[in-house]
Design a protein around this motif. Structure first.
Motif, PDB file in Angstrom:
ATOM      1  N   ASP A   1      12.603   0.240  12.169  1.00 38.70           N
ATOM      2  CA  ASP A   1      12.806   0.213  13.612  1.00 38.70           C
ATOM      3  C   ASP A   1      12.324  -1.107  14.202  1.00 38.70           C
ATOM      4  O   ASP A   1      12.973  -1.684  15.078  1.00 38.70           O
ATOM      5  N   ALA A   2      11.188  -1.613  13.711  1.00 39.15           N
ATOM      6  CA  ALA A   2      10.665  -2.887  14.222  1.00 39.15           C
ATOM      7  C   ALA A   2      11.665  -4.016  13.961  1.00 39.15           C
ATOM      8  O   ALA A   2      11.900  -4.863  14.822  1.00 39.15           O
ATOM      9  N   THR A   3      12.278  -4.015  12.779  1.00 35.75           N
ATOM     10  CA  THR A   3      13.298  -5.021  12.460  1.00 35.75           C
ATOM     11  C   THR A   3      14.466  -4.915  13.439  1.00 35.75           C
ATOM     12  O   THR A   3      14.953  -5.918  13.955  1.00 35.75           O
ATOM     13  N   GLY A   4      14.893  -3.680  13.699  1.00 32.56           N
ATOM     14  CA  GLY A   4      16.005  -3.462  14.617  1.00 32.56           C
ATOM     15  C   GLY A   4      15.679  -3.911  16.029  1.00 32.56           C
ATOM     16  O   GLY A   4      16.495  -4.562  16.685  1.00 32.56           O
ATOM     17  N   THR A   5      14.474  -3.583  16.502  1.00 31.68           N
ATOM     18  CA  THR A   5      14.081  -3.973  17.853  1.00 31.68           C
ATOM     19  C   THR A   5      14.090  -5.495  18.000  1.00 31.68           C
ATOM     20  O   THR A   5      14.523  -6.033  19.012  1.00 31.68           O
TER      21      THR A   5
ATOM     22  N   TYR B   1       8.780   2.972  10.788  1.00 31.64           N
ATOM     23  CA  TYR B   1       8.240   1.905  11.620  1.00 31.64           C
ATOM     24  C   TYR B   1       8.874   0.552  11.286  1.00 31.64           C
ATOM     25  O   TYR B   1       9.349  -0.165  12.166  1.00 31.64           O
ATOM     26  N   LEU B   2       8.868   0.203  10.003  1.00 26.98           N
ATOM     27  CA  LEU B   2       9.327  -1.147   9.629  1.00 26.98           C
ATOM     28  C   LEU B   2      10.819  -1.351   9.888  1.00 26.98           C
ATOM     29  O   LEU B   2      11.231  -2.423  10.346  1.00 26.98           O
TER      30      LEU B   2
ATOM     31  N   VAL C   1       9.099  -8.058   2.725  1.00 23.91           N
ATOM     32  CA  VAL C   1       8.401  -6.817   3.080  1.00 23.91           C
ATOM     33  C   VAL C   1       8.594  -5.755   1.975  1.00 23.91           C
ATOM     34  O   VAL C   1       7.635  -5.090   1.583  1.00 23.91           O
TER      35      VAL C   1
ATOM     36  N   PHE D   1       4.817   8.050   3.078  1.00 25.18           N
ATOM     37  CA  PHE D   1       5.484   6.783   3.374  1.00 25.18           C
ATOM     38  C   PHE D   1       6.524   6.879   4.498  1.00 25.18           C
ATOM     39  O   PHE D   1       7.091   5.861   4.879  1.00 25.18           O
ATOM     40  N   MET D   2       6.777   8.098   4.973  1.00 17.50           N
ATOM     41  CA  MET D   2       7.783   8.230   6.034  1.00 17.50           C
ATOM     42  C   MET D   2       7.489   7.368   7.263  1.00 17.50           C
ATOM     43  O   MET D   2       8.369   6.626   7.713  1.00 17.50           O
ATOM     44  N   PRO D   3       6.246   7.436   7.813  1.00 15.39           N
ATOM     45  CA  PRO D   3       5.987   6.600   9.010  1.00 15.39           C
ATOM     46  C   PRO D   3       6.153   5.111   8.716  1.00 15.39           C
ATOM     47  O   PRO D   3       6.622   4.361   9.554  1.00 15.39           O
ATOM     48  N   LEU D   4       5.791   4.679   7.515  1.00 13.95           N
ATOM     49  CA  LEU D   4       5.913   3.264   7.153  1.00 13.95           C
ATOM     50  C   LEU D   4       7.363   2.829   7.177  1.00 13.95           C
ATOM     51  O   LEU D   4       7.716   1.814   7.808  1.00 13.95           O
TER      52      LEU D   4
ATOM     53  N   THR E   1      17.289   3.119  18.438  1.00 20.89           N
ATOM     54  CA  THR E   1      16.138   3.526  17.627  1.00 20.89           C
ATOM     55  C   THR E   1      16.444   4.799  16.858  1.00 20.89           C
ATOM     56  O   THR E   1      16.104   4.919  15.676  1.00 20.89           O
ATOM     57  N   ILE E   2      17.094   5.757  17.518  1.00 17.38           N
ATOM     58  CA  ILE E   2      17.457   7.012  16.863  1.00 17.38           C
ATOM     59  C   ILE E   2      18.379   6.737  15.667  1.00 17.38           C
ATOM     60  O   ILE E   2      18.162   7.250  14.558  1.00 17.38           O
TER      61      ILE E   2
ATOM     62  N   MET F   1      16.003  -1.463   6.182  1.00 23.95           N
ATOM     63  CA  MET F   1      15.700  -2.599   7.071  1.00 23.95           C
ATOM     64  C   MET F   1      16.976  -3.387   7.360  1.00 23.95           C
ATOM     65  O   MET F   1      17.233  -3.794   8.496  1.00 23.95           O
TER      66      MET F   1
END
Lengths: 431, 431
Positions: free
Chosen positions: A313-317, A310-311, A353, A304-307, A412-413, A381
């Motif tokens: 970071d996508a919220t932050g972006t 990803y989610l 989510v 589940f780490m990539p999930l 992102t970091i 998130m």
């Protein structure tokens, strides 16, 4: 037709009408050395039209490749704002040598413009404007304008008093419609929209757009007219700002042209952010590594780490992009209200989510694991949403910096690290 | 001072000069219902100045809140291009009712403008321009212009022949300087820069900027003058395009204003991309899960997952941003040359980063593991670089779509999935 043939045909047969900007775009596609060679072979009269359309990098190359005397000759023929832009691109010793070679009058004008910061009204303005004393008669004004050689830059006539203070504005149309013996004072519009020389470029763009102006007069602290910023110069400033913002988010240093740039320059524009990201991710390696026993106990945590990353970071972006735009659209953005709205909408989307992921993970790996996923996702998130909403504001308003090419990756970091820490802490507690 | 007080003061004492755009920005900060209430309380003469500055959402709310008759009255007073923009925002039945309530002349004009696509020269143009027959004398032209009530929109005088074809252009300055008995034909500039009504907005912006125009005439296939696009309308089209591109990269659906929007609307703008991302990441869960035995055999593989995913995605995001900009700056971008440059610079940066990670991982976990990390990082960075350089081109040139709010997340998902697959395949083979 290849670029080379295109340029050859253009040079040989002047009849082929290629606009300066089109020609400049073709030149930009060549390698650096070729660009200089082509530019040096163009007749002066064409060259001075093409130079303002070139990228900063090409201008820089070109003026370094010719003598100071030649530079001074070309620069004298360019509009004052363009002249200053070029001088600011060059190393200070080259710049000074060129200035020394300028004629007395042009040297003085250029030196007075060079004082202004590049991203202010003063830095964007040109001194090519028409200002008349308030007591001048309409017919005399028309007579003087008739005599001017270059007429294309006359948008408005500015009216000044004895001390050089801007007190009114007359459009060419007003002049056309006025009686010939009237004084400018009596036909001028007194409510002049103007800016201080130190106003930021963004404010200049905003005022021009809001008021549908062709040119905006720039004044000093005493209200004396210093110059004008034209709408098309403002348009260019705005375009480069938008491009810079996208680059900052993507972690690319300012770069004007990909096709014409050397591969090594492209790599240089991208590497700093990636190497910076590398440092951050090595920290992540150690963070995940420090939870080795937790991972060994329950390996699906790794799935589940990539999930999670990803989610969050996508919220932050998303928040970052929205904040950058909100700051650009509204100079008086009510910060507290803005942040609250972003947080509330973040709570809403993270709930949806996280609930979904809780159900998915519970069904496959059991409810305890589902709870760990759902809760850590919800927390991370919202944390990413908060910092990404705040960071552009911190950069712009508090630090007053524009950390080109780094702020996007930095955000992102921060988001990724906090996500992993939250994830493994929650998981260690629940599993 | 709070927004409400501001508005009250403005309404009560007209003397406080607040520019329409400033007023509009304050209105946008209110809740939707309040916005409508404030707008309904503004005198018509002020309202018609403020409406063009409002967001599409607010215009939409406002015109749905008043009767078709009132709408028609307000809309009649707005410039033609603004009129059409508003009508295109409304549901078709409301739109038709309003059009029915317009006066004969305005109805005809509006219907003829409504035919054009919104993001073309035809969609951006206004029909408020001044065109005279080539045989008209200078003094008669001046006489007619003097009589016009609204003069602010006259930038140039367009000269047409018997068939309505655009054959020349006369600036107000030319008119001012000409002898009163000359015909327009003899003083006009014959080399008119114009666009076809179907030209895309981006092309219109480019032409206006390249040629420093105040307004660009729009013609039909036979060269007949249909309207003009003014520089400030073009500026706005450009600004909304730049904002859209940032939103697409961040996975946000078009949204005009955060502070004034409802929280649920904000969530709706962000959720689609996140739910889409969720599907992609669930696939990632299964991909990582399918390498469970590899992970069990060598757990440090898990530590490096965030590092690989981050670095490949960051490389891809950089390429995507560069490609979007390259496409915007140069309509005739040489694709093959562009892609090759991107690939070469990608090879360079991935070599540096992969070498660094190879050394780091080798020192801590042994050379075999270091090779797995370095090799998979090199491959996945280059793969992400390739797809992210290509995808914006595929969207724009081949598919001719602008998948608002999804393309950014889609690219990231593709990058993340390919990274994980490459990583575990390489690791399974080497370890």
């Amino acid at each position: 037709m290849k670029v080379h043939e295109y340029l050859r045909v253009f040079r040989e047969r002047r009849k082929i009408m290629l606009r300066p900007a089109e020609f400049a775009r073709i030149v930009e596609r060549l390698d650096a050395e070729e660009r200089v060679r082509v530019l040096r072979s163009i007749p002066l009269e064409n060259l001075i039209e093409i130079i303002p359309e070139l990228s900063d990098r090409t201008k820089h190359f070109f003026f370094l490749s010719i003598s100071s005397k030649q530079s001074a000759k070309i620069i004298s023929l360019l509009p004052p704002d363009e002249r200053v832009d070029i001088l600011q691109l060059l190393p200070s010793n080259t710049r000074l040598r060129i200035i020394d070679n300028l004629d007395e009058k042009i040297r003085k004008e250029t030196l007075s413009l060079l004082k202004y910061e590049p991203f202010t009204a003063g830095g964007l303005m040109t001194t090519q404007f028409v200002a008349f004393h308030k007591s001048m008669k309409v017919k005399d004004a028309i007579k003087i304008i008739r005599k001017r050689k270059k007429k294309h830059y006359i948008y408005y006539i500015y009216v000044i008093d004895d001390e050089g203070k801007l007190i009114g504005i007359v459009s060419m149309r007003d002049l056309l419609l006025a009686k010939s013996n009237e004084k400018l004072e009596s036909i001028m519009e007194k409510n002049v929209i103007k800016v201080l020389y130190s106003s930021p470029a963004r404010e200049v763009v905003r005022i021009i757009k809001d008021n549908n102006l062709l040119a905006l007069p720039v004044v000093d602290g005493d209200g004396r007219l210093l110059g004008i910023v034209t709408a098309d110069d403002a348009m260019e400033a705005m375009e480069s700002e938008a491009a810079r913002e996208m680059d900052v988010m993507a972690g690319v240093s300012p770069l004007e042209n990909v096709v014409g740039a050397k591969v090594i320059s492209l790599a240089k524009a991208r590497l700093p952010a990636l190497l910076f990201g590398l440092m951050g991710t090595i920290l992540m390696v150690y963070i995940v590594g420090s939870f080795e026993t937790t991972l060994q106990k329950y390996l699906p945590l790794a799935f589940f780490m990539p999930l999670l990353v990803y989610l969050s970071d996508a919220t932050g972006t998303q928040s970052e992009s929205m904040t950058i735009r909100a700051l650009a659209l509204d100079p008086h953005l009510p910060l507290l209200k803005y942040i609250l709205k972003q947080l509330k909408s973040g709570l809403m989307i993270s709930s949806v989510v996280a609930l979904f992921c809780f159900i998915f993970a519970s069904v496959v790996w059991g409810i305890k694991f589902g709870m760990a996923i759902g809760l850590s996702l919800f927390l991370s998130m919202n944390f990413s949403n908060l910092i990404a909403s705040l960071l552009p504001i911190v950069y712009k308003r508090l630090l007053k910096i524009d950390p080109a090419g780094i702020s996007g990756p930095l955000d992102t970091i921060l988001s990724d690290i906090s996500t992993l820490v939250i994830y493994f802490l929650v998981a260690s507690l629940l599993i």
